[in-house]
Design an enzyme around this catalytic site. Structure first.
Site, short mmCIF file in Angstrom:
data_model
loop_
_atom_site.label_atom_id
_atom_site.label_comp_id
_atom_site.label_asym_id
_atom_site.label_seq_id
_atom_site.Cartn_x
_atom_site.Cartn_y
_atom_site.Cartn_z
N ASP A 3 -12.53 -61.92 -15.16
CA ASP A 3 -13.44 -60.98 -15.82
C ASP A 3 -14.74 -61.68 -16.23
OD1 ASP A 3 -14.09 -58.45 -17.31
OD2 ASP A 3 -13.91 -59.80 -19.02
N GLU B 99 -10.05 -58.76 -10.45
CA GLU B 99 -10.58 -59.84 -11.30
C GLU B 99 -9.75 -61.10 -11.16
OE1 GLU B 99 -12.47 -57.10 -14.92
OE2 GLU B 99 -10.43 -57.87 -15.09
#
Length: 388
Positions: free
Chosen positions: A132, A210
């Site tokens: 992320d 991610e």
């Protein structure tokens, strides 16, 4: 000594008043003087006895006490140019065998699911935390280098479009990540998603994407970041270009008006370039005594859907009162907020269908100002002659 937390607008609470029941009111002026004296004492006290930051550990001691790193992240390289394929960019390999399946492994597949997982049992939830952050950095670098002319707020909006869950889940589907997710208990995973406030399986796929980014970078400390950046910039390019064209972000701030007041035939169309000073420019052109420009919504604002979910679209029109006109519509504009919509409306007024009205008003104002200037000069000259 008791320490009050001083607030400019509120007298410190006096515990003695609570014991006296209803306190006797003081004269306001006396109360203010007493407060001023107390404020001066507090200021003097804090000035000489201000508490300094004193951490529990010395910085070097604290750093040495931190747990040792278990992964080498490598350095972040400067941007290097690369070629981009016409079709879907190929999926980068995860070269570390220990990480190859980790982005697709849900924690429900790990032993002792209800206990803390071992550090060796890497799941996509662990990798997602790092991925992320990397995606935010990759998107920020792309926007900072390619769109330096737009505002920080506009950069943030475009970055949100690139890194939000819907976008990442879409990419995950494109690369068939949905077929590779390993789930020990689908029902438990769905319940876990609900408890975390997520939106079902698409949220899981966004997390998996991610995690894949993190695994690509971790598996190759020296080149992983550059590989991920090349992949993501190629993958993001169509979506970014489409959004930039829709919002008219792609053209840097250019001179919107040439010496003759007309846009160049070969130059940019001023109706397609956002001018953040358009309202001020229009005001300067035509607003004089008894002239008013009125900016009002011509329809209700709407909340956008899809990629622009959470954003609003505002609709503002600009009306002219003066020069014989009563609320004459000069232009309309749309924008993400009222200010932007108002600037688009002013830009249309100056360069759209009613530009001749604006031009005539501008000329009329110029003539009126020149006449006023001549009258003032004549009056001053007459006064001088009278005094001579």
């Amino acid at each position: 000594m008791n320490h009050y937390h001083y607030n400019n607008h509120k007298r410190p609470y006096d515990h003695r008043e609570a014991d006296r029941g209803q306190p006797q009111k003081k004269h306001k002026q006396h109360d203010r003087r007493e407060q001023d004296r107390q404020d001066a004492r507090l200021h003097h006290h804090h000035h000489h006895h201000q508490k300094t930051y004193s951490p529990a550990y010395a910085h070097d001691e604290a750093f040495n006490k931190l747990p040792p790193p278990v992964a080498h992240l490598g350095s972040v390289p400067g941007h290097t140019s690369f070629t981009t394929p016409k079709g879907l960019p190929s999926l980068p390999d995860i070269t570390d065998p220990a990480l190859k399946d980790a982005p697709f492994r849900h924690k429900s597949t790990v032993n002792d699911y209800n206990r803390s997982a071992n550090s060796t049992d890497i799941t996509y939830e662990k990798l997602e935390f790092l991925g992320d952050a990397y995606l935010e950095l990759l998107a920020s670098r792309l926007l900072y280098t390619r769109f330096p002319h737009i505002t920080a707020g506009q950069q943030s909006q475009l970055r949100e479009l690139l890194v939000k869950n819907e976008t990442l889940a879409q990419y995950a589907h494109t690369y068939n990540f949905d077929r590779r997710v390993q789930v020990g208990d689908l029902e438990r995973m769905q319940q876990d998603s609900k408890e975390r406030g997520n939106k079902g399986f698409n949220k899981v796929l966004g997390d998996v994407f991610e995690a894949y980014i993190a695994a690509v970078i971790l598996s190759s400390p020296d080149e992983g970041f550059a590989i991920a950046e090349k992949w993501m910039q190629s993958l993001w390019a169509p979506k970014l270009l489409e959004a930039a064209e829709k919002e008219r972000y792609y053209t840097p701030g250019l001179t919107l008006e040439h010496a003759d007041g007309e846009g160049s035939e070969t130059g940019p169309d001023p109706l397609k370039i956002y001018n953040p000073t358009a309202k001020a420019d229009l005001q300067k052109k035509i607003v004089g005594a008894k002239v008013k420009l009125d900016y009002q919504p011509y329809r209700d604002s709407v909340e956008l859907k899809g990629d622009q979910l959470g954003q609003n679209r505002h609709y503002i029109a600009v009306y002219l009162t003066g020069y014989g006109y009563e609320r004459k519509l000069l232009g309309r504009g749309e924008g993400k907020n009222k200010v932007e919509a108002g600037n688009w409306a002013a830009q249309e007024a100056m360069f759209g269908p009613e530009k001749e009205v604006v031009r005539k008003c501008e000329e009329e104002l110029r003539v009126a100002r020149e006449e006023k200037k001549r009258d003032r000069e004549a009056k001053e000259s007459a006064e001088k002659e009278g005094n001579a």
